[in-house]
Scaffold this motif. Structure first.
Motif, PDB file in Angstrom:
ATOM      1  N   VAL A 329       0.836  -1.201   0.000  1.00 19.26           N
ATOM      2  CA  VAL A 329       0.000   0.000   0.000  1.00 19.26           C
ATOM      3  C   VAL A 329       0.872   1.253   0.000  1.00 19.26           C
ATOM      4  CG1 VAL A 329      -1.660   1.349   1.345  1.00 19.26           C
ATOM      5  CG2 VAL A 329      -1.998  -1.115   1.059  1.00 19.26           C
ATOM      6  N   LYS A 330       1.968   1.203   0.726  1.00 20.74           N
ATOM      7  CA  LYS A 330       2.896   2.339   0.740  1.00 20.74           C
ATOM      8  C   LYS A 330       3.474   2.580  -0.646  1.00 20.74           C
ATOM      9  CE  LYS A 330       6.837   4.189   3.315  1.00 20.74           C
ATOM     10  NZ  LYS A 330       7.845   3.906   4.390  1.00 20.74           N
ATOM     11  N   LEU A 331       3.725   1.489  -1.383  1.00 15.03           N
ATOM     12  CA  LEU A 331       4.226   1.615  -2.763  1.00 15.03           C
ATOM     13  C   LEU A 331       3.184   2.281  -3.657  1.00 15.03           C
ATOM     14  CD1 LEU A 331       6.683   0.762  -4.578  1.00 15.03           C
ATOM     15  CD2 LEU A 331       5.310  -1.235  -5.211  1.00 15.03           C
ATOM     16  N   PHE A 332       1.924   1.851  -3.518  1.00 14.24           N
ATOM     17  CA  PHE A 332       0.851   2.485  -4.290  1.00 14.24           C
ATOM     18  C   PHE A 332       0.687   3.953  -3.891  1.00 14.24           C
ATOM     19  CE2 PHE A 332      -0.670  -1.984  -4.870  1.00 14.24           C
ATOM     20  CZ  PHE A 332      -0.734  -1.977  -6.249  1.00 14.24           C
ATOM     21  N   GLU A 333       0.865   4.241  -2.611  1.00  9.43           N
ATOM     22  CA  GLU A 333       0.785   5.623  -2.157  1.00  9.43           C
ATOM     23  C   GLU A 333       1.886   6.469  -2.805  1.00  9.43           C
ATOM     24  OE1 GLU A 333       0.369   7.926   2.131  1.00  9.43           O
ATOM     25  OE2 GLU A 333       1.690   6.194   1.989  1.00  9.43           O
ATOM     26  N   GLU A 334       3.077   5.916  -2.880  1.00  8.95           N
ATOM     27  CA  GLU A 334       4.195   6.620  -3.524  1.00  8.95           C
ATOM     28  C   GLU A 334       3.890   6.883  -4.996  1.00  8.95           C
ATOM     29  OE1 GLU A 334       8.939   5.777  -4.430  1.00  8.95           O
ATOM     30  OE2 GLU A 334       7.933   4.693  -2.812  1.00  8.95           O
ATOM     31  N   PHE A 335       3.226   5.920  -5.640  1.00  5.91           N
ATOM     32  CA  PHE A 335       2.861   6.086  -7.050  1.00  5.91           C
ATOM     33  C   PHE A 335       1.862   7.225  -7.228  1.00  5.91           C
ATOM     34  CE2 PHE A 335       0.009   4.708 -10.605  1.00  5.91           C
ATOM     35  CZ  PHE A 335       0.904   4.953 -11.637  1.00  5.91           C
ATOM     36  N   THR A 336       0.870   7.288  -6.343  1.00  8.14           N
ATOM     37  CA  THR A 336      -0.121   8.369  -6.463  1.00  8.14           C
ATOM     38  C   THR A 336       0.522   9.735  -6.246  1.00  8.14           C
ATOM     39  OG1 THR A 336      -0.774   8.240  -4.126  1.00  8.14           O
ATOM     40  CG2 THR A 336      -1.981   6.848  -5.682  1.00  8.14           C
ATOM     41  N   ILE A 337       1.472   9.797  -5.321  1.00 10.65           N
ATOM     42  CA  ILE A 337       2.184  11.060  -5.087  1.00 10.65           C
ATOM     43  C   ILE A 337       2.988  11.451  -6.318  1.00 10.65           C
ATOM     44  CG2 ILE A 337       4.007  12.158  -3.717  1.00 10.65           C
ATOM     45  CD1 ILE A 337       3.053  10.449  -1.338  1.00 10.65           C
ATOM     46  N   SER A 338       3.612  10.462  -6.969  1.00 10.25           N
ATOM     47  CA  SER A 338       4.393  10.725  -8.180  1.00 10.25           C
ATOM     48  C   SER A 338       3.519  11.245  -9.309  1.00 10.25           C
ATOM     49  CB  SER A 338       5.113   9.449  -8.625  1.00 10.25           C
ATOM     50  OG  SER A 338       6.020   9.010  -7.639  1.00 10.25           O
ATOM     51  N   LEU A 339       2.232  10.861  -9.293  1.00 13.13           N
ATOM     52  CA  LEU A 339       1.284  11.346 -10.302  1.00 13.13           C
ATOM     53  C   LEU A 339       0.731  12.729  -9.951  1.00 13.13           C
ATOM     54  CD1 LEU A 339      -0.792   8.109 -11.034  1.00 13.13           C
ATOM     55  CD2 LEU A 339       0.912   9.177 -12.525  1.00 13.13           C
ATOM     56  N   GLY A 340       1.122  13.238  -8.794  1.00 14.35           N
ATOM     57  CA  GLY A 340       0.626  14.546  -8.378  1.00 14.35           C
ATOM     58  C   GLY A 340      -0.739  14.489  -7.729  1.00 14.35           C
ATOM     59  N   LEU A 341      -1.161  13.283  -7.295  1.00 15.11           N
ATOM     60  CA  LEU A 341      -2.466  13.128  -6.671  1.00 15.11           C
ATOM     61  C   LEU A 341      -2.342  13.220  -5.150  1.00 15.11           C
ATOM     62  CD1 LEU A 341      -3.760  10.099  -8.770  1.00 15.11           C
ATOM     63  CD2 LEU A 341      -4.226  12.532  -9.152  1.00 15.11           C
ATOM     64  N   THR A 342      -3.362  13.755  -4.534  1.00 12.00           N
ATOM     65  CA  THR A 342      -3.388  13.846  -3.076  1.00 12.00           C
ATOM     66  C   THR A 342      -4.499  12.949  -2.550  1.00 12.00           C
ATOM     67  OG1 THR A 342      -2.629  16.142  -3.167  1.00 12.00           O
ATOM     68  CG2 THR A 342      -3.580  15.376  -1.097  1.00 12.00           C
ATOM     69  N   LEU A 343      -4.104  11.772  -2.106  1.00 12.24           N
ATOM     70  CA  LEU A 343      -5.054  10.790  -1.572  1.00 12.24           C
ATOM     71  C   LEU A 343      -4.587  10.351  -0.195  1.00 12.24           C
ATOM     72  CD1 LEU A 343      -5.589   8.497  -4.707  1.00 12.24           C
ATOM     73  CD2 LEU A 343      -7.155  10.233  -3.844  1.00 12.24           C
ATOM     74  N   SER A 344      -5.499  10.234   0.742  1.00 13.73           N
ATOM     75  CA  SER A 344      -5.138   9.757   2.066  1.00 13.73           C
ATOM     76  C   SER A 344      -4.813   8.270   2.000  1.00 13.73           C
ATOM     77  CB  SER A 344      -6.293   9.973   3.044  1.00 13.73           C
ATOM     78  OG  SER A 344      -7.383   9.138   2.717  1.00 13.73           O
ATOM     79  N   ARG A 345      -4.021   7.823   2.949  1.00 12.76           N
ATOM     80  CA  ARG A 345      -3.692   6.403   2.992  1.00 12.76           C
ATOM     81  C   ARG A 345      -4.955   5.574   3.216  1.00 12.76           C
ATOM     82  NH1 ARG A 345       1.590   4.348   6.062  1.00 12.76           N
ATOM     83  NH2 ARG A 345       2.407   5.708   4.434  1.00 12.76           N
ATOM     84  N   GLU A 346      -5.895   6.105   4.006  1.00 15.05           N
ATOM     85  CA  GLU A 346      -7.160   5.397   4.235  1.00 15.05           C
ATOM     86  C   GLU A 346      -7.919   5.193   2.930  1.00 15.05           C
ATOM     87  OE1 GLU A 346      -6.040   7.920   6.032  1.00 15.05           O
ATOM     88  OE2 GLU A 346      -5.616   6.869   7.913  1.00 15.05           O
ATOM     89  N   LYS A 347      -7.900   6.204   2.070  1.00  9.66           N
ATOM     90  CA  LYS A 347      -8.575   6.098   0.772  1.00  9.66           C
ATOM     91  C   LYS A 347      -7.902   5.051  -0.102  1.00  9.66           C
ATOM     92  CE  LYS A 347     -11.315   7.274  -2.660  1.00  9.66           C
ATOM     93  NZ  LYS A 347     -12.764   6.918  -2.638  1.00  9.66           N
ATOM     94  N   ILE A 348      -6.585   5.038  -0.099  1.00  6.98           N
ATOM     95  CA  ILE A 348      -5.852   4.052  -0.906  1.00  6.98           C
ATOM     96  C   ILE A 348      -6.152   2.646  -0.411  1.00  6.98           C
ATOM     97  CG2 ILE A 348      -3.554   3.252  -1.577  1.00  6.98           C
ATOM     98  CD1 ILE A 348      -2.646   6.193  -1.350  1.00  6.98           C
ATOM     99  N   PHE A 349      -6.124   2.462   0.914  1.00  8.47           N
ATOM    100  CA  PHE A 349      -6.487   1.161   1.482  1.00  8.47           C
ATOM    101  C   PHE A 349      -7.885   0.753   1.036  1.00  8.47           C
ATOM    102  CE2 PHE A 349      -3.075   1.099   4.743  1.00  8.47           C
ATOM    103  CZ  PHE A 349      -2.836  -0.259   4.782  1.00  8.47           C
ATOM    104  N   SER A 350      -8.835   1.671   1.133  1.00 14.96           N
ATOM    105  CA  SER A 350     -10.226   1.367   0.803  1.00 14.96           C
ATOM    106  C   SER A 350     -10.375   0.941  -0.653  1.00 14.96           C
ATOM    107  CB  SER A 350     -11.100   2.586   1.092  1.00 14.96           C
ATOM    108  OG  SER A 350     -12.440   2.330   0.737  1.00 14.96           O
ATOM    109  N   VAL A 351      -9.746   1.672  -1.555  1.00 11.01           N
ATOM    110  CA  VAL A 351      -9.837   1.353  -2.988  1.00 11.01           C
ATOM    111  C   VAL A 351      -9.239  -0.014  -3.271  1.00 11.01           C
ATOM    112  CG1 VAL A 351      -9.011   1.988  -5.280  1.00 11.01           C
ATOM    113  CG2 VAL A 351      -9.907   3.748  -3.747  1.00 11.01           C
ATOM    114  N   LEU A 352      -8.050  -0.260  -2.732  1.00 13.13           N
ATOM    115  CA  LEU A 352      -7.358  -1.522  -3.001  1.00 13.13           C
ATOM    116  C   LEU A 352      -8.086  -2.712  -2.379  1.00 13.13           C
ATOM    117  CD1 LEU A 352      -3.657  -0.375  -2.493  1.00 13.13           C
ATOM    118  CD2 LEU A 352      -4.762  -0.930  -4.657  1.00 13.13           C
ATOM    119  N   PHE A 353      -8.555  -2.553  -1.152  1.00 11.71           N
ATOM    120  CA  PHE A 353      -9.253  -3.651  -0.494  1.00 11.71           C
ATOM    121  C   PHE A 353     -10.567  -3.977  -1.204  1.00 11.71           C
ATOM    122  CE2 PHE A 353      -7.693  -4.994   3.852  1.00 11.71           C
ATOM    123  CZ  PHE A 353      -6.378  -4.642   3.600  1.00 11.71           C
ATOM    124  N   ASN A 354     -11.326  -2.973  -1.570  1.00 10.77           N
ATOM    125  CA  ASN A 354     -12.598  -3.234  -2.256  1.00 10.77           C
ATOM    126  C   ASN A 354     -12.374  -3.867  -3.624  1.00 10.77           C
ATOM    127  OD1 ASN A 354     -15.102  -2.299  -0.736  1.00 10.77           O
ATOM    128  ND2 ASN A 354     -13.707  -0.592  -0.390  1.00 10.77           N
TER     129      ASN A 354
END
Length: 534
Positions: A329-354
């Protein structure tokens, strides 16, 4: 919902209770009111370190984490209610079970704290299991002690006190060398009465130690055993300053017995009664089933420990659960930051888990082991996270995520199968821990893994620190029975959601667990080869 005036009244009239839990990655302080609701909390992130071959935490981090957690909680009380904490109705300390903290007569730590995560006591654990005809896992304090004896470590002759992390902190805050029966049962086997260590095993251990030319009085160096509800001391002046260097908190606050995180998990899920059970999922995972009868034989995969009130528990303890998922999840978070997106870790967890709910029945043929450390249940000696796929595997995000979540429950499933073969029955299983923050997903996959409906309470996010605060409240109450206190007081109106696995979900997990078990030699071989490579 209580009003501010009602909560303020509890604060002023000292009807509040504090629980502090030292988890693997977070220290948390929770203050509850007279209705057991959380009114303030504070936390501190920390990580264990691998030093000189041992997983450990430095002492300075223990005290820094305690102070920061308490200060954050106290600041929230002042911000919300305008009250500076001076007195609290009761306090309890909880921490990771097992491990090895030994001190000399001058109260100096003899070797750095060795945590439950260390898989360095294999020889000792096997020898003690044979000696007692009782499972002694590698994590247990007595296994650490005997391994130190076998290793001829010089500090052994200087040991004056051996305790767990919770026992150490409690000792420093109160001056009392005591431990709750649940935590104590993860140090050394407890007698049937739940009041002391098994005397026959104590004598057998001392005779065994003599064969290594070590004379040791085991009962004198272990903490005194206490059950829930028994007074465990009071906050000293020195302890008050350790908690609150600002000098506001006063000495004299009563303490309940310090407990292990497995026991606070049982309390937090109302699972201390016979035939109840809970599963805690975080850095490690453990399933706790309160037994109505003893097991018919010794199983290395099953610990026998106790509830805080002294009932026998079959514990399936997996060293690894969410660490590898968190890393991805931390890797996916790093990817979103590299894309210039601002997403909370909770949101990333939620998207990936669902996304995992969209996986194929066979999870695309993917296989993963999230072993950050050795795993005794599956006989894997070292941590080596591993993800495996074939060229024709259906490699997509849904299968990837479900494979990782399913794998995090793999070792637990092995232990639960053994309990089922023993004829152990359970009336219900309650889940709690970080993997349940995203609603339903982890709960549904776990239900399919253990083939049992899983209930998650609305208090599930409160965790062990809240459970420890409940034990502090019980110690100060008029109630004499913990089962009754929880069922008819704390949880009488708590809402919950239960998820039962479908037949298709059970079949899907069965496909995965067969692959997981058949692939374990890949994991074991990767350890050997990687060690040669580096």
């Amino acid at each position: 919902m209580r009003t501010n005036a009602e909560i303020t009244s509890d604060l002023v009239n000292v009807r509040t209770y504090l629980g502090v839990e030292f988890g693997s990655t977070r220290i948390k302080a929770v203050l509850i009111d007279s209705t057991f609701q959380t009114i303030a909390s504070g936390g501190y992130e920390w990580e264990n370190e691998l030093k000189n071959g041992f997983w450990t935490y430095p002492l300075e981090k223990i005290w820094e984490g305690l102070r920061v957690s308490y200060a954050t909680m106290a600041a929230e009380v002042y911000e919300k209610y305008g009250i500076t904490l001076v007195k609290i109705g009761g306090i309890g300390i909880s921490a990771m079970m097992h491990g090895y903290m030994v001190f000399d007569k001058s109260e100096q730590l003899l070797v750095p704290f060795r945590t439950w995560r260390n898989a360095t006591t294999t020889k000792a654990a096997q020898r003690l299991t044979e000696l007692f005809n009782y499972n002694i896992p590698e994590r247990w304090s007595i296994a650490h002690l005997y391994q130190a004896i076998l290793n001829q470590e010089k500090h052994v002759s200087e040991i004056d006190y051996l305790t767990t992390l919770a026992g150490f902190i409690h000792w420093q805050l109160t001056g009392e060398k005591v431990l709750g029966v649940g935590d104590a049962s993860g140090m050394f086997p407890i007698s049937d009465t739940g009041q002391t260590y098994n005397p026959n095993f104590v004598e057998a251990f001392e005779q065994l130690a003599k064969k290594s030319d070590v004379s040791i009085d085991l009962t004198s160096i272990l903490p005194k055993v206490l059950k829930a509800g028994e007074r465990a001391g009071f906050l000293t002046e020195q302890g008050a300053r350790l908690l609150d260097p600002m000098g506001n908190l006063k000495a004299g606050i009563p303490f309940c017995a310090p407990e292990g995180d497995a026991e606070t998990g049982m309390v937090a899920t109302n699972s201390v009664e016979i035939r109840t059970g809970n599963i805690s999922v975080g850095t490690s995972a453990f399933a706790m089933i309160v037994l109505e009868k003893n097991l018919t034989e010794v199983h290395s995969e099953i610990d026998l420990v106790m509830t805080p009130n002294g009932h026998l528990v079959g514990m399936v303890h997996a060293n690894n659960c969410s660490s590898d998922i968190n890393a991805w999840v931390k890797l996916f978070e790093e990817f979103t930051i590299s894309l210039g997106l601002t997403l909370s870790r909770e949101k990333i967890f939620s998207v990936l888990f669902n996304k995992a709910l969209e996986a194929d029945k066979d999870l695309g043929g993917l296989l993963t082991y999230g072993y950050f450390s050795g795993e005794n249940i599956t006989k894997v000696s070292e941590g080596r996270p591993l993800f495996i796929r074939q060229p024709n595997s259906h490699f997509n995000l849904a299968n990837f995520m479900k494979a990782h979540i399913a794998s995090s429950f793999g070792a637990i499933r092995v232990g639960m199968d053994i309990l089922q073969q023993e004829g152990i029955e359970v009336d219900g299983m309650v889940g709690h821990g970080g993997l349940f923050k995203t609603k339903e997903v982890g709960q549904r996959i776990l239900a399919s893994a253990v083939q049992t409906p899983i209930t998650v309470m609305e208090t599930a996010a409160e965790g062990g620190a809240w459970g420890m605060a409940i034990l502090a409240a019980f110690e100060e109450s008029d109630a004499s029975d913990l089962d009754y206190f929880l069922k008819n007081g704390v949880f009488s109106e708590v809402k919950s959601v239960t998820v039962a696995p479908t037949q298709e979900e059970i079949e899907s997990y069965d496909i995965f667990i067969k692959r997981y078990l058949n692939g374990l030699d890949i994991e074991r071989e990767s350890i050997r080869i990687w060690n040669e490579v580096v």
